[in-house]
Design an enzyme around this catalytic site. Structure first.
Site, mmCIF file in Angstrom:
data_model
loop_
_atom_site.group_PDB
_atom_site.id
_atom_site.type_symbol
_atom_site.label_atom_id
_atom_site.label_comp_id
_atom_site.label_asym_id
_atom_site.label_seq_id
_atom_site.Cartn_x
_atom_site.Cartn_y
_atom_site.Cartn_z
ATOM 1 N N LYS A 1 0.809 -1.224 0.000
ATOM 2 C CA LYS A 1 0.000 0.000 0.000
ATOM 3 C C LYS A 1 0.845 1.280 0.000
ATOM 4 C CE LYS A 1 -4.155 -1.849 2.163
ATOM 5 N NZ LYS A 1 -5.197 -1.630 3.170
ATOM 6 N N ASN B 1 -4.810 1.929 -1.815
ATOM 7 C CA ASN B 1 -5.365 0.556 -1.805
ATOM 8 C C ASN B 1 -6.140 0.260 -3.088
ATOM 9 O OD1 ASN B 1 -7.759 1.979 -1.397
ATOM 10 N ND2 ASN B 1 -8.619 0.399 -0.081
ATOM 11 N N ASP C 1 -9.801 3.247 2.173
ATOM 12 C CA ASP C 1 -9.868 2.669 3.529
ATOM 13 C C ASP C 1 -10.490 3.630 4.548
ATOM 14 O OD1 ASP C 1 -8.824 0.151 2.981
ATOM 15 O OD2 ASP C 1 -6.748 0.780 3.314
ATOM 16 N N GLY D 1 -2.343 1.156 17.555
ATOM 17 C CA GLY D 1 -1.523 0.719 16.419
ATOM 18 C C GLY D 1 -1.246 1.872 15.486
ATOM 19 N N GLY E 1 0.206 1.500 12.109
ATOM 20 C CA GLY E 1 0.555 1.061 10.754
ATOM 21 C C GLY E 1 -0.288 1.768 9.708
ATOM 22 N N ALA F 1 -3.105 0.877 8.189
ATOM 23 C CA ALA F 1 -4.553 0.886 8.400
ATOM 24 C C ALA F 1 -4.924 1.991 9.381
ATOM 25 C CB ALA F 1 -5.010 -0.474 8.920
ATOM 26 N N ARG G 1 3.235 1.240 20.372
ATOM 27 C CA ARG G 1 4.389 0.812 21.166
ATOM 28 C C ARG G 1 5.573 1.732 20.878
ATOM 29 N NH1 ARG G 1 4.461 -5.338 19.308
ATOM 30 N NH2 ARG G 1 4.554 -4.198 17.348
ATOM 31 N N THR G 2 5.536 2.374 19.721
ATOM 32 C CA THR G 2 6.615 3.296 19.335
ATOM 33 C C THR G 2 6.008 4.646 18.937
ATOM 34 O OG1 THR G 2 6.460 2.265 17.157
ATOM 35 C CG2 THR G 2 8.307 1.566 18.556
HETATM 36 P P1 ATR Z 1 -1.468 -2.466 8.606
HETATM 37 O O1 ATR Z 1 -0.976 -1.989 7.286
HETATM 38 O O2 ATR Z 1 -2.604 -3.457 8.525
HETATM 39 O O3 ATR Z 1 -1.774 -1.357 9.537
HETATM 40 P P2 ATR Z 1 1.057 -2.849 9.870
HETATM 41 O O4 ATR Z 1 1.584 -1.659 9.164
HETATM 42 O O5 ATR Z 1 1.920 -4.066 9.978
HETATM 43 O O6 ATR Z 1 -0.295 -3.335 9.219
HETATM 44 O O7 ATR Z 1 0.599 -2.367 11.300
HETATM 45 C C1 ATR Z 1 0.211 -3.232 12.326
HETATM 46 C C2 ATR Z 1 0.419 -2.497 13.648
HETATM 47 O O8 ATR Z 1 0.172 -3.480 14.655
HETATM 48 C C3 ATR Z 1 1.845 -2.014 13.873
HETATM 49 O O9 ATR Z 1 1.966 -0.643 13.579
HETATM 50 C C4 ATR Z 1 2.036 -2.261 15.376
HETATM 51 O O10 ATR Z 1 1.852 -1.048 16.044
HETATM 52 P P3 ATR Z 1 2.956 -0.323 16.947
HETATM 53 O O11 ATR Z 1 4.235 -1.147 16.897
HETATM 54 O O12 ATR Z 1 3.071 0.998 16.347
HETATM 55 O O13 ATR Z 1 2.348 -0.293 18.313
HETATM 56 C C5 ATR Z 1 0.857 -3.051 15.820
HETATM 57 N N1 ATR Z 1 1.173 -4.226 16.631
HETATM 58 C C6 ATR Z 1 1.576 -5.441 16.205
HETATM 59 N N2 ATR Z 1 1.696 -6.293 17.246
HETATM 60 C C7 ATR Z 1 1.321 -5.605 18.356
HETATM 61 C C8 ATR Z 1 1.226 -5.939 19.750
HETATM 62 N N3 ATR Z 1 1.504 -7.150 20.236
HETATM 63 N N4 ATR Z 1 0.799 -4.973 20.581
HETATM 64 C C9 ATR Z 1 0.490 -3.749 20.140
HETATM 65 N N5 ATR Z 1 0.584 -3.374 18.846
HETATM 66 C C10 ATR Z 1 0.990 -4.290 17.961
#
Ligand code: ATR
Length: 283
Positions: free
Chosen positions: A69, A90, A105, A128, A130, A132, A154-155
């Site tokens: 994406k 997308n 989206d 989260g 990412g 999405a 988390r970051t």
């Molecule tokens: P998408 O494109 O579907 O958003 P992605 O870019 O891989 O997929 O994003 C998934 C998000 O899941 C990641 O950004 C991660 O967020 P952070 O690291 O920024 O918190 C989050 N993620 C994955 N595993 C996790 C966990 N165990 N706890 C909290 N966040 C999680």
């Protein structure tokens, strides 16, 4: 008159699990169209040649999923406003030898949210950071002029400064028993926690009791995981929704772009039913 058949695909890696072919082919059948929609696995390193190949083969449109994406934007001739704001596409359209990128989206999320009854949210909490999550934050900021968003990662340093209405937060912000902060009227899980086959959990126990009593909780993961976030939220009397509704609406908006027409409710219903049947078979 001879009816023409157009070809569409979703590309990603992995992609075999995608429900988009079932949803879109159900729509084509409903509309009396002979178009086809397939899922094609394309690894990251082959994205550019896949896009050029699809253009050369005369495909009409593509959907993009993980991991394409964001990286696809650099191969677009033109980019729609939502895709530019989100930093990801997308929905791709091939027309007159040009490649155009859109993102449905954010709008798809808002249409899904509107299916759940509730007041206009004043504060939302997004988990989260990412792609999405970026699309959903963009959709929410565009739809609700007054909304304040706590964007939890988390970051948190990696959370983009998209608006003064968005505040980057660490997970202590949502931790149960840790704070009295109001989490608002909407909580959205945009992480991969709860995905089938993924045993990871959130870094903290979530303080769902700090949401408003009439709050909505949406988990963009599907199918819904047993004992997961939505079950917990529902047990507290909150209204909940899994990611299938957003999947449906982002697909409806992609179809509107490709077919250049409004997709009527009867077709939306057919697409929704096709998704439900496919998910039922999988479970
Ligand atoms: P998408 O494109 O579907 O958003 P992605 O870019 O891989 O997929 O994003 C998934 C998000 O899941 C990641 O950004 C991660 O967020 P952070 O690291 O920024 O918190 C989050 N993620 C994955 N595993 C996790 C966990 N165990 N706890 C909290 N966040 C999680």
């Amino acid at each position: 008159m001879k009816r023409s058949s157009k070809v569409f695909a979703v590309i990603g890696d992995p992609v075999s699990h995608s429900l988009s072919p079932i949803m879109h082919e159900a729509a084509f059948a409903d509309l009396g169209l002979l178009h086809r929609y397939v899922a094609l696995r394309v690894p990251s390193q082959d994205l550019e040649s896949a896009l050029n190949g699809a253009k050369a083969l005369g495909l009409t449109g593509l959907n993009l999923t993980v991991p394409h994406k964001q990286s696809a934007l650099r191969y677009m001739d033109t980019i729609g406003v939502d895709a530019r704001a989100i930093g990801a596409a997308n929905t791709i359209t091939f027309s007159a030898g040009k490649i155009h990128g859109d993102n449905t989206d954010g709008r798809g999320f808002i249409a899904a949210l509107n299916e759940l009854e509730g007041d206009v949210p004043r504060r939302a909490t997004i988990l989260g950071a990412g792609g999405a999550a970026a699309a959903i934050v963009h959709g929410l900021l565009s739809e609700f002029a007054e909304l304040e968003i706590n964007w939890v990662s988390r970051t948190p340093d990696k959370i983009p400064q998209v608006s003064p209405r968005v505040r980057a937060q660490k997970y202590d912000f949502v931790q149960a028993g840790q704070s009295t902060t109001d989490l608002g009227q909407l909580l959205v899980n945009c992480t991969s926690v709860g995905l089938q086959g993924n045993t990871q959990t959130f870094p903290v126990k979530l303080g769902l009791d700090r949401l408003d009593r009439a709050a909505r909780v949406i988990d963009i993961v599907y199918p819904r995981s047993k004992g997961g976030l939505l079950d917990q939220a529902q047990n507290q009397g909150l209204s909940v929704q899994d990611g299938v509704t957003m999947l449906l609406w982002q697909g409806v908006f992609a179809l509107q772009i490709w077919l250049k027409k409004t997709i009527e409710q009867t077709t939306v219903k057919t697409m929704r039913n096709a998704l439900a049947v496919a998910l039922d078979r999988k479970s």
